[in-house]
Design a protein around this motif. Structure first.
Motif, mmCIF file in Angstrom:
data_model
loop_
_atom_site.group_PDB
_atom_site.id
_atom_site.type_symbol
_atom_site.label_atom_id
_atom_site.label_comp_id
_atom_site.label_asym_id
_atom_site.label_seq_id
_atom_site.Cartn_x
_atom_site.Cartn_y
_atom_site.Cartn_z
ATOM 1 N N ASP A 23 0.819 -1.217 0.000
ATOM 2 C CA ASP A 23 0.000 0.000 0.000
ATOM 3 C C ASP A 23 0.854 1.269 0.000
ATOM 4 O O ASP A 23 0.344 2.371 0.197
ATOM 5 C CB ASP A 23 -0.988 0.007 1.177
ATOM 6 N N CYS A 24 2.186 1.081 -0.227
ATOM 7 C CA CYS A 24 3.146 2.180 -0.386
ATOM 8 C C CYS A 24 3.493 2.883 0.930
ATOM 9 O O CYS A 24 3.948 4.026 0.916
ATOM 10 C CB CYS A 24 2.651 3.230 -1.397
ATOM 11 N N THR A 68 7.187 7.665 -3.901
ATOM 12 C CA THR A 68 6.473 7.524 -5.169
ATOM 13 C C THR A 68 5.225 6.688 -4.899
ATOM 14 O O THR A 68 4.970 6.262 -3.781
ATOM 15 C CB THR A 68 7.347 6.820 -6.215
ATOM 16 N N ALA A 69 4.455 6.425 -5.932
ATOM 17 C CA ALA A 69 3.262 5.605 -5.783
ATOM 18 C C ALA A 69 3.578 4.129 -5.981
ATOM 19 O O ALA A 69 2.699 3.337 -6.307
ATOM 20 C CB ALA A 69 2.194 6.052 -6.774
ATOM 21 N N THR A 103 11.305 -0.677 -3.868
ATOM 22 C CA THR A 103 9.970 -0.639 -4.450
ATOM 23 C C THR A 103 10.001 -1.329 -5.814
ATOM 24 O O THR A 103 11.055 -1.683 -6.327
ATOM 25 C CB THR A 103 9.464 0.811 -4.634
#
Length: 224
Positions: free
Chosen positions: A163-164, A184-185, A207
């Motif tokens: 969910d970042c 970032t997303a 990520t």
């Protein structure tokens, strides 16, 4: 089939867990497989070694999670043979992240698609394996977590999710201490840390971009 997780045992042996429902012990010097244990439906998702002092005193070598919703404690005998010590049903959701504290507590995180299915738990391993506490704190799979033993301050649990977000909890009770959204997303995929002599910790998180994010965290100073 695919090896999902590995762990070093005492510096001379390595344990691997794979999707073919096997846990294997390997000699690091010769590369020989010393023992293999196959349990039906034990599709390994993660394993983690206990600290050496815990293994020496209590015989616990590693903890292992599986797609069959079981959490298993193993010992490794001098011959390299794996012996299953304890098994418990870990709940309705699949555990995909595991770490062990210096005093033998086990922290776990689960796979899921919303807050109701994405949980953290802390387990007692002294005596019967049992859940001490749990919390639903993420909106996506808990991809990785690490127990941070902060010296004179309370032990903490650092976790990242698809969910970042990255969040830090008190290991005892899982109280949320702080959180950091991703720069970032991009969902997080991995997490680790190193600690310097000055007590300042460097935290690394990857990520899917791919990118590696790095933070400095003065954890021994009690900075939350």
């Amino acid at each position: 089939q695919e090896v999902r997780s590995i762990a070093m045992i005492g510096g001379q042996q390595m344990v691997s867990g794979s999707r073919d429902c096997t846990v294997r012990v390997w000699c690091m010097e010769s590369g020989e497989c010393l023992h293999s244990s196959h349990i039906l439906r034990n599709v390994v998702t993660r394993l983690r070694a206990f600290p050496l002092d815990q293994s020496a005193v209590h015989g616990r070598a590693l903890v292992q999670a599986s797609e069959d919703l079981r959490l298993r404690i193993w010992t490794v005998q001098d011959s390299g043979k794996l012996v299953e010590l304890q098994t418990v049903h870990s709940g309705r959701d699949q555990i995909v992240a595991v770490d062990v504290s210096p005093d033998g507590l086990v922290a776990t995180g689960t796979k899921g698609f919303d807050r109701s299915t994405c949980s953290l738990s802390v387990w007692r391993t002294a005596g019967e394996l049992s859940r001490l506490c749990s919390a639903n704190a993420f909106d996506g799979t808990v991809e990785a977590l690490r127990v941070v033993a902060g010296g004179e301050v309370c032990a903490k649990l650092l976790a990242v999710s698809v969910d970042c977000s990255m969040k830090c909890f008190a290991l005892e009770g899982l109280e949320l201490l702080w959180e950091v959204p991703a720069g970032t997303a991009a969902p997080y995929t991995a997490l680790d840390f190193t600690e310097g002599n000055d007590g300042v910790m460097t935290v690394f998180a990857a990520t899917i971009m791919p990118e590696l994010q790095v933070w400095s965290w003065p954890v021994r100073a009690g900075n939350e």
